[in-house]
Design a protein around this motif. Sequence first.
Motif, mmCIF file in Angstrom:
data_model
loop_
_atom_site.group_PDB
_atom_site.id
_atom_site.type_symbol
_atom_site.label_atom_id
_atom_site.label_comp_id
_atom_site.label_asym_id
_atom_site.label_seq_id
_atom_site.Cartn_x
_atom_site.Cartn_y
_atom_site.Cartn_z
ATOM 1 N N GLN A 134 -68.000 6.141 22.188
ATOM 2 C CA GLN A 134 -67.420 7.033 23.190
ATOM 3 C C GLN A 134 -68.275 8.099 23.306
ATOM 4 O O GLN A 134 -68.284 8.637 24.577
ATOM 5 N N MET A 184 -62.471 10.661 27.210
ATOM 6 C CA MET A 184 -62.700 9.448 26.319
ATOM 7 C C MET A 184 -62.147 9.584 24.854
ATOM 8 O O MET A 184 -61.607 8.644 24.258
ATOM 9 N N PHE A 192 -61.150 0.569 26.533
ATOM 10 C CA PHE A 192 -61.932 -0.085 27.716
ATOM 11 C C PHE A 192 -61.611 -1.552 27.759
ATOM 12 O O PHE A 192 -61.089 -2.225 26.836
ATOM 13 N N THR A 227 -62.353 1.828 32.030
ATOM 14 C CA THR A 227 -61.483 2.631 31.026
ATOM 15 C C THR A 227 -60.483 3.231 31.863
ATOM 16 O O THR A 227 -60.576 3.221 33.140
#
Length: 297
Positions: A95, A107, A113, A141
């Motif tokens: 991340q 994130m 993802f 993502t």
Amino acid sequence: MTDVFDDQKARASAWFRELRDRIVEAFEALEDTHTAGPLADAAPGRFGVTETKRTSEDGSDAGGGLMSVMRGGRVFEKVGVNVSTVYGTLGERAQNAMAARKGIPGMKDDPRFWASGISLVAHMQNPHVPAVHMNTRMFWTPHAWWFGGGSDLNPCLEYAEDSRHFHDIQRAHCMPHGDDYYDRFKAWADEYFFIPHRKRARGVGGIFFDDHTTGDWEADFAFTQDVGRAFLPAYLPLVEKRRVQNWSDADKEAQLIHRGLYAEYNLVYDRGTKFGLETGHDANAVLMSLPPLAKWV
């Protein structure tokens, strides 16, 4: 956003598998048609195929793929053609690296993802035949999506006409997508495939692109497909021309030393290697790119 991209994900994953199948078939055909020159009397090589699995931190299934490796053939000493589709959540290390490199907000709040791609590396029996790398991929993502990849030639014994042919095919497949694509992505490859501690490139370059998202998924996918389509016409003629040449002990020594450079680059600098290991993908598949034999002076 996930629902919008379900179809695109499926199409991208299917394309990478289709490209894998074409390349495997073409490489096995090279083994069958090598009937003159060094090692022509050896048995033709064939790919061994292994399913790979990615397991999430909680032990649940997180995707996988196929690792296809040929060893000890007439033409190929070791070649791998891998495809994978993996998903889940990024660990904290991945991340932080992705947020820092790509500037993706959120994130840590939503680290999901999805990634799919093809990765190929070929190390050849004949030192006159260049080693080669190619990969293309799609990454998603909840916060962004992009494509990446490229192809580069890694001869230990350089032939200017071979390098020119390889680059000409890359240029021809880039041009329909943007007048500046080839020049931009060639320059990126020259920078990316440079080995700082050796102060030299690992080969004669090609193209490289990452974080590629114009906002038009169809256009970006079409470009990524053409990068994959360029590979066989760029590489097969070089193999067919050079595989019949005899080599000396000095030629083989140069090849093994050059492979040392390739191994150093992939273990120290390559983004794909780092990402694969950090996200828990099959280590054998991630390290498939390493040569079977190498030397250091």
